[in-house]
Design an enzyme around this catalytic site. Structure first.
Site, PDB file in Angstrom:
ATOM      1  N   CYS A 145      -0.441   3.104   5.915  1.00 52.05           N
ATOM      2  CA  CYS A 145       0.001   1.971   6.551  1.00 52.05           C
ATOM      3  C   CYS A 145       0.197   0.984   5.401  1.00 52.05           C
ATOM      4  CB  CYS A 145      -0.963   1.384   7.506  1.00 52.05           C
ATOM      5  SG  CYS A 145      -2.532   1.140   7.025  1.00 52.05           S
ATOM      6  N   HIS A 201      -9.615   1.819  -2.259  1.00 47.87           N
ATOM      7  CA  HIS A 201      -8.306   2.017  -2.217  1.00 47.87           C
ATOM      8  C   HIS A 201      -7.610   1.214  -3.282  1.00 47.87           C
ATOM      9  CE1 HIS A 201      -4.474   1.546  -0.459  1.00 47.87           C
ATOM     10  NE2 HIS A 201      -4.615   0.461   0.672  1.00 47.87           N
ATOM     11  N   CYS A 238       0.830  -1.185  -0.123  1.00 46.92           N
ATOM     12  CA  CYS A 238      -0.080  -0.102   0.191  1.00 46.92           C
ATOM     13  C   CYS A 238       0.892   1.461  -0.023  1.00 46.92           C
ATOM     14  CB  CYS A 238      -0.971   0.036   1.174  1.00 46.92           C
ATOM     15  SG  CYS A 238      -1.995  -1.412   1.314  1.00 46.92           S
TER      16      CYS A 238
END
Lengths: 405, 389
Positions: free
Chosen positions: B375, B345, B107
């Site tokens: 994160c 996302h 991510c």
């Protein structure tokens, strides 16, 4: 051209030292039957396993404790895109955690720049040290071309824009430059001869296939397979060996498939003092260059090397030897001519024609080899350079340090 | 650690993102733009960026492409040298991309690509850099996509790791869901505030297939959220408190002061601090942004209270709740226009999309300092500090 952009200007930053090098042998790839996966003597290992063996050896060789490592940069051009069960989520972090038995806070980064992947990964890590984002880093690459069917590997050797095979583009450019099949074959044979007398290299970590001692791979395998004699025998059939649409390039005079992992450990001066590490060499400069003509990739190392040498404040005469990836002989033949480099200073221990080109691991493998040659032959400065798709190349200048800074 | 950090300014001179398309689950998944390849989606955003910075012949730039999923699965267009291949498919062919690479790690990917660009400028490797990410989660099956949420080292799903840690930090299902509800509401209220690149399909050049973030168009009520089942293996985490799948591309252009002067570029902001941070334990990824934000602010010589607007990626509600608690950040400064819980996302594009969003908010509210943090697996956080110019 506008007067910008890249000023050839050295920037005063912290020094970055190479404090350890390690690589696996390059395993030869055997072609799969009827579209099945290729194999090699290490293909039962995953790229994660292969990397972990090399990294654990590197921790030992360099004296770096995993908990002190700030950054790990992993290069992979093929394996990462096909090993979806082990290299999907966060492969760099996963591999370094495995290598350090989960006892690390190193941040993980994956980098891919086609054949320049390994060298780009190392420069990324060096940059983190130069900017004080890290004190100790490990970087390099892994690729295992054996664990896929050939059609996947061929996609990785096809120029995505023109859909032409890289060998065909190199062939076109070689002919345009007036090079012949003979000078390519001569260069290739010399590479094979050079490699045959340097089979044993101190940076090679024997790779264990299983628990038994017998199943350990210790040498670059292709060097034993394609000996100068065998090369000569096969040369008699050269016409039938040409790559499709090529007049110069054959599997004999070009780089071979391979499986390997290669990593280098980098540290700042402060970290060397604080952790009693032993510097072997210093990274002096790096350059990446590129253009918009796919077939010119074989010439881009010239641009990258001259820029890197200028950034180092040197001229080509100040370089003791060149480690230039032998994806195709054209690049090396061209560089020797253009920069006046003697044959024995161009890949003095042989190159990818003789021992293989495990794509994403190659840049780090060449740097590992260069550091070993600097040390063992008492040279001072070397250049490492790799051409890559599409019409790009990278180059790095390193300098021997000899245990003291 | 010796303090050196940022020896010269790094300007953001362009910032563009596509809307985030909602992924419709099925076999295969689809979205309003799923028939595009990632390179076509990226090209539309890159072309908008190139026109924003008025790209001209002779400009030299480096390109950092981030992707976490598409790069592994788009065998035809993203297997060999995808970064340079993407640039060859845009209208910046007259200018020269001298160094293209693919970069990422879970991510963190989109923001990591930008960080790599910042590094290039600070090291004099480049004067102009285009960096960001693309991800199209709609083009693959759930079975494959779900691998990005699997921490191989523990064999656990990220949601389960987050759930474990959130419980240990004392958060409840209600805490997570009341945060989620507020995020949905904010995203819905600000749906028209984002400056977005409209995305077209080849079959229809008149009407965009994607003009707005699709996630926040229809949002759930608290009752609907309360009735949702938990994610398997979780005790307090339902899909409402987690980010959603999405398709998007986002890129920024970064420049040195030399390039700003020569090309007469218009700085929108500066990047004044960057950091990554890792915890030891995989489940601690939800608190890792705290360490990253602290380090990045130190490098930017700022205090937490100096920051006007935070964008903390809503991978899970827990990340935002833990980060706010850990750094004492008032909720009025965090994710003002909602986040990944409503928007989605699109893994490798998110970091860059949040920078574009943060800049837009700094501009809209006439604020100075912004922080973007995410994160990331395994146990990591990444942070970038932006100053509006």
């Amino acid at each position: 051209m506008v007067a910008c952009c890249l000023t050839i200007q050295r920037i005063e930053m912290r020094n970055v030292y190479i404090v350890g090098v390690a690589r696996s042998p390059i395993a030869a790839v055997k072609s799969g039957k009827k579209g099945g996966p290729n194999t090699s003597s290490v293909s039962s290992l995953s790229p994660v396993d292969l990397s972990v063996q090399v990294l654990r050896a590197l921790f030992e060789i360099s004296g770096i404790k995993p908990i002190d490592l700030d950054s790990f940069v992993l290069g992979s051009a093929i394996s990462q895109k096909v090993e979806l069960d082990s290299m999907f989520q966060a492969p760099a972090k996963y591999i370094i955690r495995e290598a350090s038995k989960n006892n690390t806070r190193a941040i993980g980064t994956d980098i891919e720049k086609a054949c320049s992947t390994g060298l780009a990964a190392i420069w990324h890590a060096a940059g983190e040290i130069m900017l004080c984002h890290a004190e100790i880093a490990i970087a390099g690459g892994v690729d295992m071309m054996s664990r896929q069917p050939n059609e996947i590997i061929i996609e990785g050797l096809t120029d995505p824009t023109t859909r032409k095979f890289m060998a065909e583009l190199a062939d076109q450019k070689a002919k345009e430059l007036g090079f012949s099949a003979e000078d390519h074959d001569r260069y290739a044979r010399e590479s094979i001869v050079f490699a045959s007398s340097h089979r044993q290299q101190t940076s090679i970590i024997p790779i264990k296939i299983d628990a038994s001692e017998k199943s350990t791979v210790c040498f670059d395998e292709e060097v034993s397979i394609l000996t100068p004699d065998r090369f000569d025998r096969l040369q008699t059939k050269r016409g039938s060996l040409l790559f499709p649409d090529c007049e110069i390039m054959t599997p004999l005079n070009c780089s071979k498939y391979g499986d390997a992992a290669a990593f280098v450990a980098l540290a700042s001066e402060e970290a060397i003092v604080a952790h009693s590490l032993k510097p072997l060499a210093r990274i002096v400069s790096y350059a990446a260059c590129g253009g918009n003509e796919p077939k010119n990739f074989v010439l881009q190392p010239y641009e990258a090397i001259t820029r890197a040498i200028k950034l180092a404040g040197l001229d080509p005469g100040g370089i003791d030897f060149f480690e230039v990836n032998e994806a195709f002989p054209t690049t090396c033949v061209y560089l020797m001519q253009r920069l006046g480099i003697a044959r024995e200073k161009m890949n003095p221990w042989g190159g990818a024609i003789a021992h293989g080109h495990p794509i994403g691991a190659t840049g780090a493998g060449l740097l590992t080899k260069a550091v070993t040659i600097l040390k063992e032959e008492g040279h001072n400065r070397a250049v490492i350079s790799v051409c890559n798709a599409i019409d790009e190349a990278t180059a790095m200048v390193i300098e021997r340090v000899g245990g003291e800074i | 650690m010796t303090k050196l950090f940022y020896t010269k300014p790094v300007y953001i001179v362009g910032a563009q993102r596509s809307p985030i398309a909602k992924v419709r689950r099925g076999n295969p998944n689809t979205s309003s733009i799923s028939q595009l390849e990632p390179k076509n989606l990226a090209a539309q955003v890159l072309n908008a960026l190139f026109s924003e910075v008025k790209a001209t012949r002779g400009m030299e730039f480096s390109f950092k492409l981030g992707s976490a999923i598409s790069k592994l699965l788009e065998k035809r267009s993203m297997f060999h040298a995808p970064a340079k291949h993407f640039i060859n498919g845009t209208l910046w062919n007259g200018a020269n991309c001298v160094d293209a690479s693919l970069i990422g790690e879970a991510c963190a990917t989109g923001l990591l690509a930008i960080q790599a660009g910042v590094k290039d400028i600070l090291l004099n490797d480049a004067e102009l850099v285009v960096a960001g990410g693309v991800e199209m989660m709609s083009r693959h099956s759930d079975e494959v996509i779900s691998k990005i949420f699997l921490d191989v080292s523990t064999g656990k799903n990220m949601a389960v790791l987050s759930d474990n840690k959130a419980l240990r930090l004392g958060f409840s299902r209600e805490d997570q869901e009341s945060y989620a509800l507020s995020s949905y509401q904010k995203a819905h209220d600000h749906i028209g505030d984002h400056g977005l690149v409209k995305i077209y399909l080849p079959s229809d050049k008149e009407n965009p297939a994607l003009a707005q973030d699709e996630g926040p168009m229809k949002i759930p009520t608290l009752d609907m959220i309360k009735r949702l089942g938990l994610i398997p293996g979780c005790q307090i985490t339902s899909p409402a408190s987690a980010s959603k799948y999405g398709d998007a591309a986002a890129f920024v252009a970064l420049a040195s002061s030399g390039a700003v002067a020569i090309y007469q570029l218009k700085p929108l902001g500066k990047i004044i601090g960057f950091a990554r941070h890792s915890e030891l334990e995989p489940e601690d990824f939800i608190i890792a942004p705290i360490g990253a934000i602290k380090k990045a602010l130190e490098r930017a010589s700022l205090r937490t209270e100096d920051v006007d607007l935070f964008e903390i990626n809503e991978a899970f509600s827990s990340t935002v709740l833990a980060t706010m608690a850990g750094l004492n950040i008032p909720s009025e400064k965090v994710n003002l226009w909602g986040g990944a819980i409503a928007h989605g996302h699109p893994i490798g594009a998110t970091g860059a999309a949040l920078v574009v969003k943060n800049l837009a908010m700094l501009e809209k509210y006439n604020k100075r300092y912004g922080v973007v943090a995410l994160c990331s697996a395994i146990g990591e956080g990444i942070c970038c500090v932006v100053e509006r110019v």
